[in-house]
Design an enzyme around this catalytic site. Structure first.
Site, short mmCIF file in Angstrom:
data_model
loop_
_atom_site.label_atom_id
_atom_site.label_comp_id
_atom_site.label_asym_id
_atom_site.label_seq_id
_atom_site.Cartn_x
_atom_site.Cartn_y
_atom_site.Cartn_z
N ASP A 126 0.96 -0.52 -11.62
CA ASP A 126 2.31 -0.11 -11.87
C ASP A 126 2.46 1.41 -11.13
OD1 ASP A 126 2.55 -2.44 -13.26
OD2 ASP A 126 2.84 -1.40 -15.23
N GLU A 186 17.10 -4.95 2.50
CA GLU A 186 18.34 -4.32 2.34
C GLU A 186 18.70 -3.67 1.19
OE1 GLU A 186 17.75 -7.48 3.81
OE2 GLU A 186 18.68 -7.29 5.65
N GLU A 221 10.65 -5.71 -11.97
CA GLU A 221 10.86 -6.66 -13.34
C GLU A 221 11.57 -5.79 -14.47
OE1 GLU A 221 7.18 -7.61 -14.93
OE2 GLU A 221 6.29 -5.62 -14.63
O1 F6P Z 1 0.53 -3.27 -16.12
C1 F6P Z 1 0.58 -3.96 -15.24
C2 F6P Z 1 1.43 -5.10 -15.26
O2 F6P Z 1 1.10 -6.01 -14.43
C3 F6P Z 1 2.75 -4.92 -15.37
O3 F6P Z 1 3.22 -4.69 -13.84
C4 F6P Z 1 3.36 -6.04 -16.14
O4 F6P Z 1 4.58 -5.78 -16.65
C5 F6P Z 1 2.34 -6.51 -17.01
O5 F6P Z 1 1.09 -5.89 -16.86
C6 F6P Z 1 2.09 -7.79 -17.40
O6 F6P Z 1 1.51 -8.01 -18.35
P1 F6P Z 1 0.54 -9.36 -18.69
O7 F6P Z 1 -0.56 -9.51 -17.79
O8 F6P Z 1 -0.11 -9.02 -19.97
O9 F6P Z 1 1.67 -10.42 -18.98
#
Ligand code: F6P
Length: 317
Positions: A126, A186, A221
């Site tokens: 992240d 875009e 997301e």
């Molecule tokens: O913090 C890293 C991350 O991959 C985020 O990008 C994502 O929202 C989250 O972890 C997903 O978590 P998990 O693997 O517990 O579903």
């Protein structure tokens, strides 16, 4: 210092950092115990004694060889006290915690509340650790997503479609913005910025009337679900849409050279700081020089100015 323990979260480059910790410690005859499944293992006393050979052949592997787990119980005082008991009972004199926001928050709690010497190493795709410019894993994640996007573009162009591609990043638009710029997309929707979806759909419809036939919209997301954005575009423009949710492919896989190098340098530096009696710090690279900031600062929410990046993406569209 005779014995330390290392905890890890998973993303590409973490194994390179772990390897650097273990092999640097070996120089000083410091024993390293790997903690199985991060804070859960710390609380339950699940360790793996490591040596130079136990980190052989892991520099090119994604994830973490120590395995890891999100563990709510460590957020409670009972959980923390149990972890501290394990640390003391086993004669562990310091910790290195390699991970993202949650992991570093745990590290800060152990250092500030319980006086355990701890150094944090930022590792999360992240790239949302406050005060540092690049965490381990973010570079590989962006590269993986761009590679996937290049493939999606082939179909978008051939089939004259609009693709909405969802990338990871929880509350941070770092991956989305890089992927959009590197992939020549875009539009990009990130949590830090309010793009007017109606206006975006008008632009797509207008472009389509002028002969443009394919678009790629990147959505972080933390901003929206790709399916919802795709449906809105379809309803408002009447054009055919498809989605791709890249998900966890971004977190694993062979670490890029940049993540391996970052992991090696930060792992080595974390061990040096711990050995020199520093604690409650997070290491990072600043203008190619090793540096550290208090963990208390690192775990604050990171604010990034997304405007200049967004503007460039729109100029280059
Ligand atoms: O913090 C890293 C991350 O991959 C985020 O990008 C994502 O929202 C989250 O972890 C997903 O978590 P998990 O693997 O517990 O579903």
């Amino acid at each position: 210092m005779k014995k330390i323990a290392v905890l890890t979260r998973d993303c590409s480059g973490v194994n390179a950092a772990l390897r650097a910790v273990v092999r640097t410690a070996d120089l000083y005859n410091i024993e390293v115990w790997g903690v199985i499944k991060e804070y859960e293992g710390l609380m339950k006393g699940e360790f793996m004694v490591m040596n130079r050979r136990s980190v052989s052949g892991i520099i090119d592997r994604g994830g973490t060889v120590l395995r890891t787990k999100r563990f709510e119980e460590f957020k409670t005082q009972n959980g923390q006290k149990e972890a501290v008991r394990q640390i003391q009972k086993n004669g562990i004199e310091g910790l290195i915690v390699i991970g993202g926001n949650g992991s570093l928050t745990g590290a800060h709690v152990l250092a500030s509340r319980y006086g355990i010497p701890v150094i944090g190493v930022p590792a999360t795709i992240d790239n949302d650790i406050n005060g540092i410019n690049l965490s381990i894993g973010a570079d590989t994640a962006v590269n993986v997503a761009v590679e996937a996007l290049d493939k999606i573009r082939d179909t978008a162009m051939s089939m004259e479609r609009i693709f909405v591609v969802e990338v990871m990043g929880r509350d941070c638009g770092y991956i989305a913005l890089r992927v959009a710029l590197a992939g020549g997309c875009e539009e990009v929707l990130v949590p830090e910025m309010d793009v007017d979806i109606d206006k975006m759909c008008d632009e797509i419809a207008e472009g389509n009337r002028k002969g443009k036939v394919s678009w790629i919209v990147i959505v972080a997301e933390g901003r929206a679900k790709a399916a919802d954005i795709a449906e809105e575009i379809r309803k408002k423009t009447g054009l055919e849409t498809r989605i791709a949710v890249l998900g966890h492919i971004q977190r694993g896989g062979r670490p890029s050279a940049r993540d391996r190098i970052l992991g090696a340098r930060l792992g080595n530096y974390a061990l040096e700081l711990l050995r020199n009696g520093e604690t409650d710090k997070c290491v990072f690279l600043s203008e190619n020089k090793l540096a550290s900031i208090p963990l208390e600062m690192a775990v604050q929410p990171k604010k990034i100015d997304v405007e200049p990046f967004y503007r460039l993406i729109k100029i280059l569209t």
